[in-house]
Design a protein around this motif. Sequence first.
Motif, mmCIF file in Angstrom:
data_model
loop_
_atom_site.group_PDB
_atom_site.id
_atom_site.type_symbol
_atom_site.label_atom_id
_atom_site.label_comp_id
_atom_site.label_asym_id
_atom_site.label_seq_id
_atom_site.Cartn_x
_atom_site.Cartn_y
_atom_site.Cartn_z
ATOM 1 N N PRO A 277 0.789 -1.235 0.000
ATOM 2 C CA PRO A 277 0.000 0.000 0.000
ATOM 3 C C PRO A 277 0.817 1.279 0.000
ATOM 4 N N LYS A 278 2.101 1.195 0.284
ATOM 5 C CA LYS A 278 2.929 2.397 0.354
ATOM 6 C C LYS A 278 3.391 2.877 -1.028
ATOM 7 N N LEU A 279 3.204 2.054 -2.033
ATOM 8 C CA LEU A 279 3.607 2.464 -3.381
ATOM 9 C C LEU A 279 2.736 3.613 -3.878
ATOM 10 N N SER A 280 3.367 4.548 -4.595
ATOM 11 C CA SER A 280 2.600 5.638 -5.209
ATOM 12 C C SER A 280 1.832 5.098 -6.415
ATOM 13 N N PHE A 281 0.920 5.903 -6.935
ATOM 14 C CA PHE A 281 0.154 5.498 -8.118
ATOM 15 C C PHE A 281 1.082 5.219 -9.292
ATOM 16 N N GLU A 282 2.037 6.117 -9.512
ATOM 17 C CA GLU A 282 2.966 5.955 -10.639
ATOM 18 C C GLU A 282 3.811 4.696 -10.488
ATOM 19 N N GLN A 283 4.264 4.401 -9.285
ATOM 20 C CA GLN A 283 5.077 3.204 -9.042
ATOM 21 C C GLN A 283 4.267 1.933 -9.282
ATOM 22 N N ALA A 284 3.023 1.935 -8.794
ATOM 23 C CA ALA A 284 2.151 0.767 -8.989
ATOM 24 C C ALA A 284 1.800 0.605 -10.462
ATOM 25 N N ARG A 285 1.567 1.718 -11.150
ATOM 26 C CA ARG A 285 1.267 1.680 -12.594
ATOM 27 C C ARG A 285 2.432 1.102 -13.382
ATOM 28 N N ASP A 286 3.627 1.587 -13.099
ATOM 29 C CA ASP A 286 4.815 1.110 -13.812
ATOM 30 C C ASP A 286 5.095 -0.359 -13.510
ATOM 31 N N LYS A 287 4.834 -0.772 -12.283
ATOM 32 C CA LYS A 287 5.017 -2.172 -11.916
ATOM 33 C C LYS A 287 4.047 -3.059 -12.689
ATOM 34 N N SER A 288 2.816 -2.595 -12.831
ATOM 35 C CA SER A 288 1.809 -3.328 -13.597
ATOM 36 C C SER A 288 2.195 -3.382 -15.072
ATOM 37 N N PHE A 289 2.693 -2.268 -15.593
ATOM 38 C CA PHE A 289 3.069 -2.194 -17.006
ATOM 39 C C PHE A 289 4.200 -3.165 -17.342
ATOM 40 N N LYS A 290 5.124 -3.341 -16.425
ATOM 41 C CA LYS A 290 6.260 -4.235 -16.657
ATOM 42 C C LYS A 290 5.822 -5.676 -16.894
ATOM 43 N N LYS A 291 4.649 -6.035 -16.407
ATOM 44 C CA LYS A 291 4.130 -7.393 -16.588
ATOM 45 C C LYS A 291 3.795 -7.686 -18.050
ATOM 46 N N PHE A 292 3.669 -6.632 -18.877
ATOM 47 C CA PHE A 292 3.360 -6.824 -20.293
ATOM 48 C C PHE A 292 4.585 -7.207 -21.106
ATOM 49 N N GLY A 293 5.761 -7.146 -20.487
ATOM 50 C CA GLY A 293 6.968 -7.594 -21.164
ATOM 51 C C GLY A 293 7.667 -6.514 -21.967
ATOM 52 N N VAL A 294 8.637 -6.938 -22.750
ATOM 53 C CA VAL A 294 9.504 -6.024 -23.503
ATOM 54 C C VAL A 294 8.725 -5.166 -24.492
ATOM 55 N N PHE A 295 7.741 -5.760 -25.159
ATOM 56 C CA PHE A 295 7.003 -5.039 -26.207
ATOM 57 C C PHE A 295 5.813 -4.254 -25.667
ATOM 58 N N GLY A 296 5.658 -4.220 -24.368
ATOM 59 C CA GLY A 296 4.586 -3.431 -23.781
ATOM 60 C C GLY A 296 3.207 -3.857 -24.241
ATOM 61 N N PHE A 297 2.424 -2.886 -24.702
ATOM 62 C CA PHE A 297 1.039 -3.153 -25.092
ATOM 63 C C PHE A 297 0.906 -3.681 -26.521
ATOM 64 N N MET A 298 2.005 -3.762 -27.269
ATOM 65 C CA MET A 298 1.909 -4.094 -28.683
ATOM 66 C C MET A 298 1.299 -5.470 -28.916
ATOM 67 N N ASP A 299 1.628 -6.442 -28.074
ATOM 68 C CA ASP A 299 1.050 -7.782 -28.234
ATOM 69 C C ASP A 299 -0.462 -7.745 -28.067
ATOM 70 N N VAL A 300 -0.939 -6.939 -27.117
ATOM 71 C CA VAL A 300 -2.386 -6.809 -26.885
ATOM 72 C C VAL A 300 -3.050 -6.165 -28.094
ATOM 73 N N VAL A 301 -2.432 -5.122 -28.645
ATOM 74 C CA VAL A 301 -2.981 -4.417 -29.812
ATOM 75 C C VAL A 301 -3.065 -5.360 -31.012
ATOM 76 N N GLU A 302 -1.988 -6.108 -31.253
ATOM 77 C CA GLU A 302 -1.960 -7.034 -32.393
ATOM 78 C C GLU A 302 -3.002 -8.139 -32.230
#
Length: 232
Positions: free
Chosen positions: A45-70
């Motif tokens: 719970p101590k993580l900021s919004f930006e830190q939690a967002r970036d941590k979640s984003f890292k789960k998408f891997g190297v290509f980020g959202f591109m795999d989801v878009v494709e």
Amino acid sequence: MKLTEQQIENLYKFTRQHYVYHYDVQTELVDHLANDIEEIWLETPKLSFEQARDKSFKKFGVFGFMDVVEKKERQMTKKYLKLVFKFIKEWFGLPKIVLTMVLFYGFYQLQKMEYAYNMYMGIFVALMILQILFMIVKGQKLKRKQKETGKKWMFEQIISVNGMANVFVMLFYFFDFLFTSSKDFLMMGDIRKFLSAFLITFVIILGHITLVVIPKKANQLLLETYPEFKMV
């Protein structure tokens, strides 16, 4: 802890910054990120919004959202092609099947005439030109609409432009298959004459469906896909 409206808007901006331009795909990703951020906060719970967002984003891997878009683009293209073949199937029901048979028979008999090659080529070229012109016109209209509303919808893009581009490729391969030379065309055997008559009939039906039938039903199809589209 629930995300605020400002944080949700930040996630939409975040997806745009990472090359996700269609509103429907952005919404899916924002929902996923928001739920994941809330779960992350439960653990840390101590993580900021930006830190939690970036941590979640890292789960998408190297290509980020591109795999989801494709993946979404493949899904929507498949949906479009299913619609095309659905309307083709409906076309082969009564009473249109009678018109189709007459058209097929006419093209089969046409091949016995010396100008058949030019006639066939003219039809294919005309359909290709119509596809290209229609894609250009629809593409320009779509850009103006997207600028006015500030939203892009992937399925609308596919209906207006991308889907017809796929059909254009099909027309090109049909064209390449049939038209070697006028001499070869006139000397085709009965089986190939049957096949070429079937292909030219099918291409005309396909052109009618992609240029007339589906565009007329575009708003209905988009509402079925996106209930929120009526608010745009």
